[in-house]
Motif scaffolding. Structure first.
Motif, PDB file in Angstrom:
ATOM      1  N   PRO A  81       0.833  -1.216   0.000  1.00 38.85           N
ATOM      2  CA  PRO A  81       0.000   0.000   0.000  1.00 38.85           C
ATOM      3  C   PRO A  81       0.856   1.249   0.000  1.00 38.85           C
ATOM      4  O   PRO A  81       1.977   1.275   0.510  1.00 38.85           O
ATOM      5  CB  PRO A  81      -0.813  -0.134   1.297  1.00 38.85           C
ATOM      6  CG  PRO A  81      -0.770  -1.590   1.622  1.00 38.85           C
ATOM      7  CD  PRO A  81       0.535  -2.097   1.119  1.00 38.85           C
ATOM      8  N   ASP A 125       0.378   4.030   1.579  1.00 33.95           N
ATOM      9  CA  ASP A 125       0.536   4.669   2.883  1.00 33.95           C
ATOM     10  C   ASP A 125       1.234   3.791   3.892  1.00 33.95           C
ATOM     11  O   ASP A 125       1.291   4.111   5.066  1.00 33.95           O
ATOM     12  CB  ASP A 125      -0.839   5.065   3.437  1.00 33.95           C
ATOM     13  CG  ASP A 125      -1.763   3.866   3.537  1.00 33.95           C
ATOM     14  OD1 ASP A 125      -1.393   2.800   2.997  1.00 33.95           O
ATOM     15  OD2 ASP A 125      -2.837   4.007   4.142  1.00 33.95           O
ATOM     16  N   LYS A 131      -5.715  -2.452   6.933  1.00 35.54           N
ATOM     17  CA  LYS A 131      -5.533  -1.257   6.115  1.00 35.54           C
ATOM     18  C   LYS A 131      -6.490  -1.267   4.927  1.00 35.54           C
ATOM     19  O   LYS A 131      -7.088  -0.251   4.567  1.00 35.54           O
ATOM     20  CB  LYS A 131      -4.079  -1.185   5.623  1.00 35.54           C
ATOM     21  CG  LYS A 131      -3.066  -0.893   6.708  1.00 35.54           C
ATOM     22  CD  LYS A 131      -3.127   0.552   7.133  1.00 35.54           C
ATOM     23  CE  LYS A 131      -2.020   0.868   8.139  1.00 35.54           C
ATOM     24  NZ  LYS A 131      -2.071   2.260   8.589  1.00 35.54           N
ATOM     25  N   ARG A 132      -6.633  -2.447   4.310  1.00 29.18           N
ATOM     26  CA  ARG A 132      -7.563  -2.529   3.164  1.00 29.18           C
ATOM     27  C   ARG A 132      -8.984  -2.218   3.592  1.00 29.18           C
ATOM     28  O   ARG A 132      -9.714  -1.487   2.912  1.00 29.18           O
ATOM     29  CB  ARG A 132      -7.499  -3.929   2.548  1.00 29.18           C
ATOM     30  CG  ARG A 132      -6.202  -4.200   1.777  1.00 29.18           C
ATOM     31  CD  ARG A 132      -6.238  -5.578   1.209  1.00 29.18           C
ATOM     32  NE  ARG A 132      -5.045  -5.892   0.414  1.00 29.18           N
ATOM     33  CZ  ARG A 132      -4.779  -7.070  -0.105  1.00 29.18           C
ATOM     34  NH1 ARG A 132      -5.629  -8.062   0.065  1.00 29.18           N
ATOM     35  NH2 ARG A 132      -3.688  -7.278  -0.805  1.00 29.18           N
ATOM     36  N   GLU A 160      -9.903  -0.427   6.127  1.00 34.09           N
ATOM     37  CA  GLU A 160     -10.027   0.999   6.437  1.00 34.09           C
ATOM     38  C   GLU A 160     -10.136   1.829   5.173  1.00 34.09           C
ATOM     39  O   GLU A 160     -10.941   2.765   5.090  1.00 34.09           O
ATOM     40  CB  GLU A 160      -8.811   1.442   7.261  1.00 34.09           C
ATOM     41  CG  GLU A 160      -8.798   0.871   8.684  1.00 34.09           C
ATOM     42  CD  GLU A 160      -7.544   1.268   9.446  1.00 34.09           C
ATOM     43  OE1 GLU A 160      -6.672   1.925   8.831  1.00 34.09           O
ATOM     44  OE2 GLU A 160      -7.441   0.925  10.636  1.00 34.09           O
ATOM     45  N   ARG A 161      -9.301   1.491   4.151  1.00 36.13           N
ATOM     46  CA  ARG A 161      -9.402   2.238   2.891  1.00 36.13           C
ATOM     47  C   ARG A 161     -10.768   2.052   2.245  1.00 36.13           C
ATOM     48  O   ARG A 161     -11.368   3.000   1.730  1.00 36.13           O
ATOM     49  CB  ARG A 161      -8.303   1.777   1.929  1.00 36.13           C
ATOM     50  CG  ARG A 161      -6.923   2.266   2.307  1.00 36.13           C
ATOM     51  CD  ARG A 161      -5.976   2.178   1.118  1.00 36.13           C
ATOM     52  NE  ARG A 161      -5.864   0.844   0.583  1.00 36.13           N
ATOM     53  CZ  ARG A 161      -5.002  -0.064   1.038  1.00 36.13           C
ATOM     54  NH1 ARG A 161      -4.165   0.241   2.011  1.00 36.13           N
ATOM     55  NH2 ARG A 161      -4.948  -1.264   0.502  1.00 36.13           N
ATOM     56  N   LYS A 162     -11.269   0.808   2.304  1.00 35.64           N
ATOM     57  CA  LYS A 162     -12.582   0.546   1.714  1.00 35.64           C
ATOM     58  C   LYS A 162     -13.669   1.319   2.454  1.00 35.64           C
ATOM     59  O   LYS A 162     -14.563   1.917   1.836  1.00 35.64           O
ATOM     60  CB  LYS A 162     -12.869  -0.954   1.766  1.00 35.64           C
ATOM     61  CG  LYS A 162     -14.112  -1.378   1.008  1.00 35.64           C
ATOM     62  CD  LYS A 162     -14.259  -2.880   1.019  1.00 35.64           C
ATOM     63  CE  LYS A 162     -15.503  -3.308   0.239  1.00 35.64           C
ATOM     64  NZ  LYS A 162     -15.658  -4.790   0.252  1.00 35.64           N
ATOM     65  N   ALA A 219     -13.255   4.092   4.151  1.00 36.79           N
ATOM     66  CA  ALA A 219     -13.102   5.518   3.834  1.00 36.79           C
ATOM     67  C   ALA A 219     -13.700   5.853   2.472  1.00 36.79           C
ATOM     68  O   ALA A 219     -14.367   6.877   2.307  1.00 36.79           O
ATOM     69  CB  ALA A 219     -11.621   5.896   3.873  1.00 36.79           C
ATOM     70  N   GLN A 220     -13.476   4.970   1.480  1.00 35.05           N
ATOM     71  CA  GLN A 220     -14.056   5.204   0.155  1.00 35.05           C
ATOM     72  C   GLN A 220     -15.585   5.182   0.206  1.00 35.05           C
ATOM     73  O   GLN A 220     -16.254   6.012  -0.414  1.00 35.05           O
ATOM     74  CB  GLN A 220     -13.537   4.166  -0.833  1.00 35.05           C
ATOM     75  CG  GLN A 220     -12.056   4.328  -1.171  1.00 35.05           C
ATOM     76  CD  GLN A 220     -11.559   3.238  -2.092  1.00 35.05           C
ATOM     77  OE1 GLN A 220     -12.301   2.314  -2.412  1.00 35.05           O
ATOM     78  NE2 GLN A 220     -10.320   3.349  -2.523  1.00 35.05           N
TER      79      GLN A 220
END
Length: 511
Positions: free
Chosen positions: A317, A319, A391-392, A394-396, A398-399
């Motif tokens: 990733p 970040d 992390k994945r 969290e990114r999902k 957030a999107q």
């Protein structure tokens, strides 16, 4: 007789003057009524205007109130967004601090591992001198014993080869005469299972170069055969026998024309078996038909039961900094010869006196330390995988939150647009109603004026002469002379029809 006619004529004139005087009074009263109606109409128009101005002021106050409420709501949303941004920044700072702490711990662990490795190498070097002395003593005995054993082994091999040839011949004869047994089937299944386990468990080295884009590394017998990169503007790739209509061609009869599909749903990747004949497998487990599975870094795949192993690779990733692979566990061996390649570059050892005893190493303790180090490395790898998955997620999340905010903003803009349209429509309707009210008032006033004029009639002879007192109009109530009165003054008295009263005495007391 002439005197009688003159008296009759005088009485007729008096009667005529009396009738005209009454008519003038009636016209004055009608004009007074018209003036009063006009005044009422003016008052009604003034009252309607005041009501319209009051309604406009109320509408302006309401719009001002709505504007203030909208500004307050926007200010509240801005403060909420700033608060959320501040919290997000604090979370990022906390994550950065946690990452720095983990890096410091990892460096500390590396230094400790190097220290342990140097200590083990020191112990091995001490044992080396002792074992070398023992090896020189046993060398002569071993050489003699090996010679004897080699001669005996050669003779035994010759005898075994002869016996095996005889047994093979007898077994071939039995296989021709007898049908295969269940034991042979079990042996075959066991061999297949061992071969499958060997394919799945073959050692896969880490990529030499950093992974910059998603790809599949193909291994066979532990060697990298080829690499398929999943790049470009495409969002799906087909695996099949090909060569036409597929993105990853595998020229084998066990591969279907369209065997499997790789799809990209940012930021995740999925693989789906398209109902192939010989199926697909991930990490030694068969995949269901037409059921997508998520691709994880390091996942192993096989298609059609072929010995080629497809390993999925994905870039780290953006970040998350690249983490160092966990250091392999240190295995402390207490037997054998230690060489200079087994430890770090250290200064040459100073020979010690023979009287110094060698330190004793407990094999069980060394094995336990090795197992603990291996368990720690596996736990660290599992923790790393969990962190990547978190992390994945969290990114999902957030999107999805950004999409929800965008949808809410779009809905809010739509509502505002509808409110503006409704306000414009209400203003137009108010203007149309006001215009219609004015037209109706003007129409009613015109109709009232027409009715009042029609009610006056044409009873008075237009050209009849009236006395001066009767011709005078009231100064305060008749500002404008009626047109019909002026027309009546121009008409001739000969046009008036004869009325009752001719020849009869007329009462002139009124005059």
């Amino acid at each position: 007789m002439a005197q009688g006619e003159s008296v009759q004529k005088a009485s007729d004139e008096k009667e005529e003057r009396k009738r005209k005087h009454q008519q003038v009074e009636e016209e004055a009263e009608a004009e007074q009524e018209m003036v009063e109606e006009e005044l009422k109409r003016i008052k009604a128009a003034k009252k309607a205007k005041e009501l319209e101005q009051k309604r406009k002021k109320e509408e302006e106050r309401r719009l001002e109130q709505l504007r203030k409420e909208e500004e307050a709501r926007l200010e509240k949303e801005r403060l909420q967004r700033e608060e959320e941004e501040r919290k997000r920044q604090q979370e990022l700072e906390a994550l950065a601090e946690e990452r720095r702490r983990r890096e410091a711990e990892a460096r500390k662990k590396d230094l400790e591992a190097q220290r342990r490795k140097a200590m083990v190498f020191e112990q091995h070097s001490i044992l080396q001198r002792k074992l070398a002395e023992d090896a020189r003593k046993r060398q002569a005995e071993e050489e003699e014993r090996r010679k004897k054993e080699a001669e005996e082994k050669q003779q035994q091999q010759k005898d075994d080869q002869k016996n095996e040839q005889k047994e093979d011949q007898s077994n071939d004869q039995k296989k021709v005469d007898e049908p295969p047994k269940e034991e042979d089937e079990e042996v075959r299944k066991e061999k297949i299972a061992k071969r499958e386990a060997k394919v799945w468990s073959q050692p896969i080295p880490d990529p030499a170069d950093p992974v910059l884009e998603p790809c599949f590394d193909v291994y066979k017998n532990g060697k990298l055969v080829r690499t398929h990169h999943l790049t470009g503007e495409k969002t799906s790739w087909i695996i099949g026998r090909g060569p036409a209509g597929v993105d990853i061609a595998v020229g084998n009869a066990r591969i279907s024309r369209k065997h499997a599909e790789i799809s990209c749903q940012t930021p995740l990747m999925f693989l789906t078996d398209l109902g192939s004949t010989y199926g697909s497998a991930m990490n030694a487990e068969s995949l269901e038909k037409n059921q997508p599975v998520e691709l994880v870094d390091g996942a192993r795949f096989r298609f059609g039961g072929l010995p080629e192993l497809y390993v999925y690779r994905e870039p780290p990733p953006a970040d998350e900094e690249a983490e160092e692979p966990s250091s392999p566990p240190i295995q402390a061996e207490v037997s054998g010869m230690a060489t200079a390649e087994d430890g770090p570059d250290l200064p040459p050892q100073v020979p010690q006196a023979e009287s110094v005893p060698a330190p004793v190493i407990d094999p069980e303790a060394a094995a336990a330390a090795s197992a603990a180090a291996r368990a720690a490395a596996e736990a660290e790898d599992e923790a790393r995988v969990r962190r990547i998955q978190q992390k994945r997620q969290e990114r999902k999340a957030a999107q999805e939150a950004e999409k929800a905010v965008a949808a809410a903003k779009k809905e809010e803009d739509k509502k505002k647009k509808q409110e503006r349209i409704q306000k414009k429509r209400a203003v137009k309707e108010a203007k149309a109603a006001k215009k219609a009210a004015r037209a109706a008032a003007a129409k009613s006033a015109a109709a009232a004026g027409s009715r009042s004029m029609l009610n006056l009639g044409d009873a008075t002879p237009p050209d009849a002469l009236l006395p001066d007192a009767a011709m005078a109009s009231p100064p305060d109530h008749s500002p404008v002379n009626s047109p019909k009165t002026d027309e009546a003054a121009d008409k001739s008295p000969d046009d008036e029809p004869a009325e009752a009263g001719g020849g009869k005495p007329v009462d002139c007391s009124f005059f």
